[in-house]
Design a protein around this motif. Structure first.
Motif, mmCIF file in Angstrom:
data_model
loop_
_atom_site.group_PDB
_atom_site.id
_atom_site.type_symbol
_atom_site.label_atom_id
_atom_site.label_comp_id
_atom_site.label_asym_id
_atom_site.label_seq_id
_atom_site.Cartn_x
_atom_site.Cartn_y
_atom_site.Cartn_z
ATOM 1 N N HIS A 5 1.174 -1.362 0.317
ATOM 2 C CA HIS A 5 0.465 -0.060 0.153
ATOM 3 C C HIS A 5 0.449 0.864 0.005
ATOM 4 O O HIS A 5 1.813 2.114 0.717
ATOM 5 C CB HIS A 5 -0.814 -0.108 0.909
ATOM 6 N N GLY A 6 0.422 2.334 -1.048
ATOM 7 C CA GLY A 6 1.197 3.123 -1.059
ATOM 8 C C GLY A 6 2.242 2.677 -2.202
ATOM 9 O O GLY A 6 3.404 4.104 -2.097
ATOM 10 N N ARG A 7 3.425 1.806 -2.395
ATOM 11 C CA ARG A 7 4.531 1.707 -2.348
ATOM 12 C C ARG A 7 4.402 1.960 -3.687
ATOM 13 O O ARG A 7 4.014 1.900 -4.914
ATOM 14 C CB ARG A 7 4.646 0.444 -2.660
ATOM 15 N N SER A 8 6.248 2.874 -4.509
ATOM 16 C CA SER A 8 5.892 3.512 -5.825
ATOM 17 C C SER A 8 7.073 3.309 -5.999
ATOM 18 O O SER A 8 8.518 3.112 -5.633
ATOM 19 C CB SER A 8 6.209 5.139 -5.895
ATOM 20 N N LEU A 9 7.293 2.745 -7.677
ATOM 21 C CA LEU A 9 8.694 2.110 -8.263
ATOM 22 C C LEU A 9 9.306 3.063 -9.467
ATOM 23 O O LEU A 9 8.271 3.265 -9.807
ATOM 24 C CB LEU A 9 8.450 0.321 -8.404
ATOM 25 N N ILE A 10 10.455 3.074 -9.180
ATOM 26 C CA ILE A 10 11.075 4.554 -10.866
ATOM 27 C C ILE A 10 11.111 3.421 -11.716
ATOM 28 O O ILE A 10 12.286 2.455 -11.321
ATOM 29 C CB ILE A 10 11.934 5.239 -10.007
ATOM 30 N N ASP A 11 11.073 3.074 -12.330
ATOM 31 C CA ASP A 11 11.230 2.564 -14.001
ATOM 32 C C ASP A 11 11.884 3.064 -15.010
ATOM 33 O O ASP A 11 10.443 3.053 -16.251
ATOM 34 C CB ASP A 11 10.235 1.347 -14.535
ATOM 35 N N GLY A 12 12.856 3.962 -15.047
ATOM 36 C CA GLY A 12 13.797 4.927 -15.969
ATOM 37 C C GLY A 12 12.562 6.086 -16.218
ATOM 38 O O GLY A 12 12.340 6.748 -14.760
ATOM 39 N N ASP A 13 11.717 6.231 -16.795
ATOM 40 C CA ASP A 13 10.986 7.023 -16.785
ATOM 41 C C ASP A 13 9.575 7.177 -16.525
ATOM 42 O O ASP A 13 8.629 8.218 -17.440
ATOM 43 C CB ASP A 13 11.505 8.533 -18.062
ATOM 44 N N ARG A 14 9.299 5.971 -16.291
ATOM 45 C CA ARG A 14 8.034 5.676 -15.531
ATOM 46 C C ARG A 14 7.797 5.945 -13.694
ATOM 47 O O ARG A 14 9.008 5.412 -13.764
ATOM 48 C CB ARG A 14 7.495 4.476 -16.545
ATOM 49 N N LEU A 15 7.064 5.714 -13.429
ATOM 50 C CA LEU A 15 6.644 5.577 -12.540
ATOM 51 C C LEU A 15 5.183 4.843 -12.063
ATOM 52 O O LEU A 15 4.027 4.713 -13.159
ATOM 53 C CB LEU A 15 6.594 6.891 -11.743
ATOM 54 N N TRP A 16 5.308 4.093 -11.167
ATOM 55 C CA TRP A 16 4.519 2.832 -10.939
ATOM 56 C C TRP A 16 4.371 3.046 -9.532
ATOM 57 O O TRP A 16 4.562 3.637 -8.016
ATOM 58 C CB TRP A 16 4.777 1.223 -11.037
ATOM 59 N N LEU A 17 2.754 2.579 -8.943
ATOM 60 C CA LEU A 17 2.373 3.135 -7.756
ATOM 61 C C LEU A 17 1.576 2.356 -6.849
ATOM 62 O O LEU A 17 0.520 1.807 -8.155
ATOM 63 C CB LEU A 17 1.143 4.515 -7.554
ATOM 64 N N PHE A 18 1.430 1.592 -6.267
ATOM 65 C CA PHE A 18 0.565 0.546 -5.603
ATOM 66 C C PHE A 18 0.007 0.798 -4.680
ATOM 67 O O PHE A 18 0.298 1.913 -3.906
ATOM 68 C CB PHE A 18 1.427 -0.895 -5.054
ATOM 69 N N TRP A 19 -1.600 0.441 -4.658
ATOM 70 C CA TRP A 19 -2.908 0.294 -3.625
ATOM 71 C C TRP A 19 -3.342 0.168 -3.541
ATOM 72 O O TRP A 19 -4.384 -0.390 -4.439
ATOM 73 C CB TRP A 19 -3.779 2.102 -4.099
ATOM 74 N N GLN A 20 -3.792 -0.243 -2.576
ATOM 75 C CA GLN A 20 -3.888 -1.395 -1.739
ATOM 76 C C GLN A 20 -5.381 -1.532 -1.082
ATOM 77 O O GLN A 20 -6.027 -0.629 0.326
ATOM 78 C CB GLN A 20 -3.151 -2.299 -0.673
ATOM 79 N N GLN A 21 -6.212 -1.703 -0.984
ATOM 80 C CA GLN A 21 -8.152 -1.689 -0.387
ATOM 81 C C GLN A 21 -8.439 -3.241 -0.248
ATOM 82 O O GLN A 21 -9.280 -3.971 -0.950
ATOM 83 C CB GLN A 21 -8.612 -0.939 -0.943
ATOM 84 N N GLY A 22 -7.788 -3.733 0.714
ATOM 85 C CA GLY A 22 -8.860 -5.164 0.781
ATOM 86 C C GLY A 22 -7.542 -6.297 0.040
ATOM 87 O O GLY A 22 -6.344 -6.022 0.161
ATOM 88 N N GLU A 23 -8.452 -6.888 -0.096
ATOM 89 C CA GLU A 23 -8.486 -7.622 -1.627
ATOM 90 C C GLU A 23 -7.709 -6.982 -2.592
ATOM 91 O O GLU A 23 -7.894 -8.259 -3.742
ATOM 92 C CB GLU A 23 -8.689 -9.639 -1.144
ATOM 93 N N SER A 24 -8.622 -5.877 -2.928
ATOM 94 C CA SER A 24 -7.636 -5.577 -3.679
ATOM 95 C C SER A 24 -6.957 -4.581 -4.054
ATOM 96 O O SER A 24 -6.161 -4.299 -3.182
ATOM 97 C CB SER A 24 -9.264 -4.572 -4.790
ATOM 98 N N LEU A 25 -5.819 -4.308 -4.987
ATOM 99 C CA LEU A 25 -4.495 -3.839 -5.388
ATOM 100 C C LEU A 25 -4.575 -3.540 -6.301
ATOM 101 O O LEU A 25 -4.803 -4.333 -7.654
ATOM 102 C CB LEU A 25 -3.308 -5.036 -5.661
ATOM 103 N N TRP A 26 -5.125 -1.788 -6.989
ATOM 104 C CA TRP A 26 -4.515 -1.257 -8.064
ATOM 105 C C TRP A 26 -3.320 -0.735 -8.374
ATOM 106 O O TRP A 26 -2.287 -0.714 -7.289
ATOM 107 C CB TRP A 26 -5.801 -0.166 -7.405
ATOM 108 N N LEU A 27 -3.212 -1.168 -9.538
ATOM 109 C CA LEU A 27 -2.088 -0.912 -10.207
ATOM 110 C C LEU A 27 -2.277 0.993 -10.900
ATOM 111 O O LEU A 27 -2.206 0.731 -11.889
ATOM 112 C CB LEU A 27 -1.107 -1.557 -10.912
ATOM 113 N N LEU A 28 -1.144 1.383 -10.409
ATOM 114 C CA LEU A 28 -0.998 2.285 -11.254
ATOM 115 C C LEU A 28 0.526 3.331 -11.788
ATOM 116 O O LEU A 28 1.502 2.446 -11.689
ATOM 117 C CB LEU A 28 -1.402 4.389 -10.252
ATOM 118 N N ARG A 29 -0.288 3.971 -13.026
ATOM 119 C CA ARG A 29 1.190 3.742 -14.038
ATOM 120 C C ARG A 29 1.312 4.918 -15.312
ATOM 121 O O ARG A 29 0.173 5.313 -15.364
ATOM 122 C CB ARG A 29 1.543 2.053 -15.131
#
Length: 242
Positions: A201-225
């Protein structure tokens, strides 16, 4: 005369030789046995006598009544490690003792410091990734900074597989809306296990010129890119003279 007694003298001589051969040699077990019998035991007797007299003296000493034990100082703390003592009392205390803090999962930063909506978290994660002096140094920015990592080479394939395995779905109304430059997928926390991340939850990863963010709500994990730099800022409108 000598000739008559010669056989008897020869027999007696032979008997004496046999007796001498049967006797123990000097320094053998016989001498050691005699030495053990004659060993000096005065020191042992003196020690026993002193011990007996000391016991008689201690029995006449004045004893502290039970009421006076409460006035004595407490014993010093033991330097032995836990579990060094055994017995029924110690085992009973072990059963009553609550679970140690070491068996609990490691404490992480408070998720309440994160923004309420993932779109705001993604914006602050971009600001953290760009470095420099932040425009706003609030608790939410610090929480996202602690959760931001660079993508490791071994995690790239697992991250892409997680993204491809997710399904496209809009955010619920409680999580707000996302800008058009941010892509979204829905997955599950168990699917992110190959990434070996301690907290999603709230973890972000830097991948070159892209940014990933994980957003967890219970058993649901939203991936933002989205792009690391974000959408280009539109130029200001041109000024027109009258």
């Amino acid at each position: 005369m000598v000739r008559r007694w010669a056989p008897a003298l020869l027999a007696a001589l032979i008997c004496q030789l046999l007796l001498l051969m049967a006797l123990p040699q000097p320094g053998s077990d016989g001498r050691r046995a005699r030495r053990a019998v004659l060993e000096e035991d005065t020191a042992t007797l003196l020690r026993w006598s002193r011990t007996a007299s000391g016991l008689g003296t201690t029995s006449s000493l004045a004893t502290i009544p039970l009421q006076g034990l409460a006035g004595l100082p407490p014993p010093p703390p033991s330097s032995l490690p836990a579990g060094a003592f055994t017995g029924d009392s110690q085992s009973e205390q072990g059963r009553r003792r609550p679970v140690a803090a070491a068996s609990r999962p490691p404490a992480t930063s408070n998720p309440g410091n994160l923004p309420r909506q993932p779109s705001e978290a993604f914006r602050l994660a971009r600001q953290v990734a760009m470095g420099g002096r932040p425009r706003e140094a609030g608790s939410a920015l610090v929480a996202l900074q602690r959760r931001q990592w660079w993508l490791l080479p071994g995690q790239e394939r697992a991250l892409l597989a997680l993204w491809d395995g997710g399904k496209e779905q809009e955010l619920p109304a409680s999580l707000g809306t996302l800008p058009e430059d941010i892509s979204l997928r829905l997955s599950s926390p168990s699917a992110a296990a190959p990434l070996a991340l301690a907290e999603l939850h709230g973890r972000s990863l830097i991948d070159g010129d892209r940014l990933w963010l994980f957003w967890q709500q219970g058993e649901s994990l939203w991936l933002l890119r989205g792009a690391l730099l974000g959408p280009p800022t539109p130029p200001p409108p041109a000024l027109t003279g009258s």
